[in-house]
Design an enzyme around this catalytic site. Structure first.
Site, PDB file in Angstrom:
ATOM      1  N   LYS A   1       0.985  -1.175  -0.024  1.00 38.70           N
ATOM      2  CA  LYS A   1      -0.082  -0.057   0.044  1.00 38.70           C
ATOM      3  C   LYS A   1       0.818   1.325   0.082  1.00 38.70           C
ATOM      4  CE  LYS A   1      -4.266  -0.061   2.182  1.00 38.70           C
ATOM      5  NZ  LYS A   1      -5.136  -0.052   3.552  1.00 38.70           N
TER       6      LYS A   1
HETATM    7  O1  G3P Z   1      -9.035   0.615   3.847  1.00 39.71           O
HETATM    8  C1  G3P Z   1      -9.005   1.775   4.588  1.00 39.71           C
HETATM    9  C2  G3P Z   1      -9.831   1.850   5.798  1.00 39.71           C
HETATM   10  O2  G3P Z   1      -9.206   1.213   6.624  1.00 39.71           O
HETATM   11  C3  G3P Z   1     -10.002   3.226   6.180  1.00 39.71           C
HETATM   12  O3  G3P Z   1     -11.327   3.112   6.709  1.00 39.71           O
HETATM   13  O4  G3P Z   1     -12.967   3.816   8.371  1.00 39.71           O
HETATM   14  O5  G3P Z   1     -10.514   4.500   8.870  1.00 39.71           O
HETATM   15  O6  G3P Z   1     -11.970   5.840   7.057  1.00 39.71           O
HETATM   16  P1  G3P Z   1     -11.596   4.417   7.772  1.00 39.71           P
END
Ligand code: G3P
Length: 218
Positions: free
Chosen positions: A87
């Site tokens: 990533k």
């Molecule tokens: O895959 C990316 C994800 O983990 C981000 O999610 O909920 O932290 O915006 P969030």
């Protein structure tokens, strides 16, 4: 659309793998820290544990910010397991790293994507997959899912683009439903939301009725 589970919690990943509904995993530094992982050795050990039950792609994020360092870190991560997607953030340094890693045959996941233009740049650089962050755009009153739709439409319009689209930052079951309708190749979803996708009150009520009728008739 394939479903990946978005977590660094090995127990959850093992449970999700048992269900047979996920074919990959995404992690990031925040998810790792939540599991008490704060150094590359512990991250590596966890990722290798995950790879014992998930044969599909496992995304592991770099923490470097300069292209040269991201490439060096990405090459090390690529040695941890066979099925890794490194990533890399959607920055200029990140695009250079994606380009140079992909030239060396390393799969990359362009993360922290918040615009269609960033997704266009990542595809040129050779990313394996782009991760548009739906929920975080919704959080600032922008339409995250519209961005997913635009990226899918543009990538499909130009068949030389091989980059897949993975809806990320998924916050509720309806996001999964919408991402599938938009034609996303993958949605990466927290395990709690995967479990919610299975829920319907009429399924519970129907089971109760069937079992009452069956056992009541004995
Ligand atoms: O895959 C990316 C994800 O983990 C981000 O999610 O909920 O932290 O915006 P969030």
């Amino acid at each position: 659309m394939r479903l990946f589970v978005d977590t660094a919690n090995v127990k959850e990943i093992y449970e999700a793998a048992e269900l047979g509904v996920v074919t990959g995993v995404t992690t990031n530094p925040s998810l790792a820290a939540k599991e008490g992982i704060s150094d590359p050795d512990a991250y590596k050990k966890t990722v290798q544990e995950i790879a014992k039950v998930i044969s599909g792609p496992i995304s592991v994020e770099v923490v470097s910010t300069e292209a040269k360092d991201m490439i060096e870190e990405g090459l090390k991560i690529a040695d941890w397991i066979d099925n890794v997607w490194v990533k890399i953030p959607s920055t200029l340094a990140g695009f250079e790293a994606i380009h140079k890693l992909s030239d060396q045959g390393i799969n990359t996941n362009q993360t922290l994507c918040f615009s269609t233009n960033q997704a266009i740049l990542g595809a040129q650089a050779g990313s394996t997959v782009v991760s548009p962050f739906v929920g975080r755009l919704d959080d600032i009153a922008q339409d995250g899912m519209a961005m997913v739709g635009e990226i899918v439409e543009i990538y499909r319009k130009f068949p030389t683009i091989k980059t897949q689209v993975m809806a990320a930052s998924i916050r509720h079951p309806f996001h999964c439903h919408q991402a599938a309708l938009m034609g996303a190749d993958i949605s990466t979803v927290p395990f709690g939301i995967i479990k919610k996708m299975a829920e319907h009150p009429l399924t519970d009520k129907g089971m109760e009725l069937f079992l009452n009728d069956w056992y009541g008739s004995k």
